[in-house]
Scaffold this motif. Structure first.
Motif, PDB file in Angstrom:
ATOM      1  N   VAL A 226      38.289 -84.178  70.764  1.00 45.45           N
ATOM      2  CA  VAL A 226      38.620 -84.854  72.023  1.00 45.45           C
ATOM      3  C   VAL A 226      37.641 -86.000  72.280  1.00 45.45           C
ATOM      4  O   VAL A 226      38.038 -87.121  72.633  1.00 45.45           O
ATOM      5  CB  VAL A 226      38.611 -83.846  73.202  1.00 45.45           C
ATOM      6  N   CYS A 227      36.337 -85.707  72.091  1.00 49.43           N
ATOM      7  CA  CYS A 227      35.323 -86.755  72.286  1.00 49.43           C
ATOM      8  C   CYS A 227      35.584 -87.936  71.348  1.00 49.43           C
ATOM      9  O   CYS A 227      35.484 -89.102  71.750  1.00 49.43           O
ATOM     10  CB  CYS A 227      33.918 -86.204  72.019  1.00 49.43           C
TER      11      CYS A 227
ATOM     12  N   TYR B 145      32.157 -98.201  68.580  1.00 47.31           N
ATOM     13  CA  TYR B 145      32.915 -97.147  69.257  1.00 47.31           C
ATOM     14  C   TYR B 145      33.938 -96.540  68.301  1.00 47.31           C
ATOM     15  O   TYR B 145      34.060 -95.313  68.191  1.00 47.31           O
ATOM     16  CB  TYR B 145      33.684 -97.718  70.458  1.00 47.31           C
TER      17      TYR B 145
ATOM     18  N   MET C   2      38.431 -88.831  70.067  1.00 45.87           N
ATOM     19  CA  MET C   2      39.624 -89.551  70.519  1.00 45.87           C
ATOM     20  C   MET C   2      39.293 -90.461  71.698  1.00 45.87           C
ATOM     21  O   MET C   2      39.759 -91.600  71.766  1.00 45.87           O
ATOM     22  CB  MET C   2      40.718 -88.551  70.942  1.00 45.87           C
ATOM     23  N   VAL C   3      38.472 -89.924  72.643  1.00 45.46           N
ATOM     24  CA  VAL C   3      38.083 -90.730  73.807  1.00 45.46           C
ATOM     25  C   VAL C   3      37.327 -91.975  73.342  1.00 45.46           C
ATOM     26  O   VAL C   3      37.576 -93.091  73.817  1.00 45.46           O
ATOM     27  CB  VAL C   3      37.215 -89.893  74.777  1.00 45.46           C
ATOM     28  N   LEU C   4      36.408 -91.782  72.385  1.00 51.43           N
ATOM     29  CA  LEU C   4      35.651 -92.914  71.852  1.00 51.43           C
ATOM     30  C   LEU C   4      36.587 -93.933  71.191  1.00 51.43           C
ATOM     31  O   LEU C   4      36.404 -95.141  71.323  1.00 51.43           O
ATOM     32  CB  LEU C   4      34.614 -92.429  70.836  1.00 51.43           C
TER      33      LEU C   4
ATOM     34  N   VAL D  38      39.774 -94.465  71.928  1.00 52.49           N
ATOM     35  CA  VAL D  38      40.517 -95.187  72.974  1.00 52.49           C
ATOM     36  C   VAL D  38      39.620 -96.231  73.634  1.00 52.49           C
ATOM     37  O   VAL D  38      40.015 -97.380  73.829  1.00 52.49           O
ATOM     38  CB  VAL D  38      41.075 -94.194  74.020  1.00 52.49           C
ATOM     39  N   LEU D  39      38.374 -95.806  73.953  1.00 52.59           N
ATOM     40  CA  LEU D  39      37.406 -96.744  74.520  1.00 52.59           C
ATOM     41  C   LEU D  39      37.234 -97.939  73.596  1.00 52.59           C
ATOM     42  O   LEU D  39      37.241 -99.088  74.024  1.00 52.59           O
ATOM     43  CB  LEU D  39      36.051 -96.058  74.708  1.00 52.59           C
TER      44      LEU D  39
ATOM     45  N   GLY E  22      33.816 -92.915  67.021  1.00 52.29           N
ATOM     46  CA  GLY E  22      34.911 -92.044  67.433  1.00 52.29           C
ATOM     47  C   GLY E  22      35.606 -91.420  66.239  1.00 52.29           C
ATOM     48  O   GLY E  22      35.883 -90.212  66.221  1.00 52.29           O
TER      49      GLY E  22
END
Ligand SMILES: [Zn+2]
Length: 148
Positions: A92-93, A65, A95-97, A99-100, A69
């Motif tokens: 954004v994608c 991840y 960043m989301v990855l 954080v995940l 990310g």
């Protein structure tokens, strides 16, 4: 436990079945050593390697991840001058990855330490897109009783 009134309490040896002194460390008949049996399982409870293996698998998924990310975010960022919309979405994608990945990383560490079953479970569920994550999740669920 069967003992005559006044007599020292006895118990039956788990190995040979004969009556031995209640506090005997070693069976005088067959030599079965109760000190090992007492100290071993009682001291370290029932701990398997399953949460550790599961945690490591979840950790590996979290690294995927994080790497994915970071790659998406950096690649997206490098497109910024070319197409702001696509670039912004990619960042954004990414960043989301990331954080995940951090949450999954934390859950994997908790699983290895046999702490916070709930968080380890969430991390395992979030790691499901990877086969390693599925195996890790199963190992965590199976070893639920080992968590504190
Ligand atoms: Zn015995």
């Amino acid at each position: 436990m069967t003992s005559a009134p006044g007599a020292a309490p006895t118990r039956n040896c788990v190995s040979c079945g004969r009556a031995i002194s209640w506090d005997a460390n070693v069976c005088p008949y067959c030599g079965h050593d109760y000190r090992m049996a007492m100290a071993g399982p009682a001291a370290q409870k029932k701990e398997s390697a399953m949460p550790v293996i599961g945690g490591i698998l979840i950790l590996l998924v979290s690294l995927g991840y994080l790497a994915g990310g970071a790659f998406v975010a950096v690649a997206g960022g490098s497109f910024f001058w070319f197409d702001m919309g696509v670039s912004g979405l990619a960042v954004v994608c990414g960043m989301v990855l990331l954080v995940l990945g951090l949450i999954v990383l934390l859950g994997g560490i908790f699983a290895i330490q046999r702490k916070h079953f709930g968080l380890a479970l969430v991390a395992g569920i979030m790691a499901i897109p990877s086969l390693l994550g599925i195996i890790g999740l199963i190992l965590v669920i199976v070893s639920k009783d080992e968590f504190r």
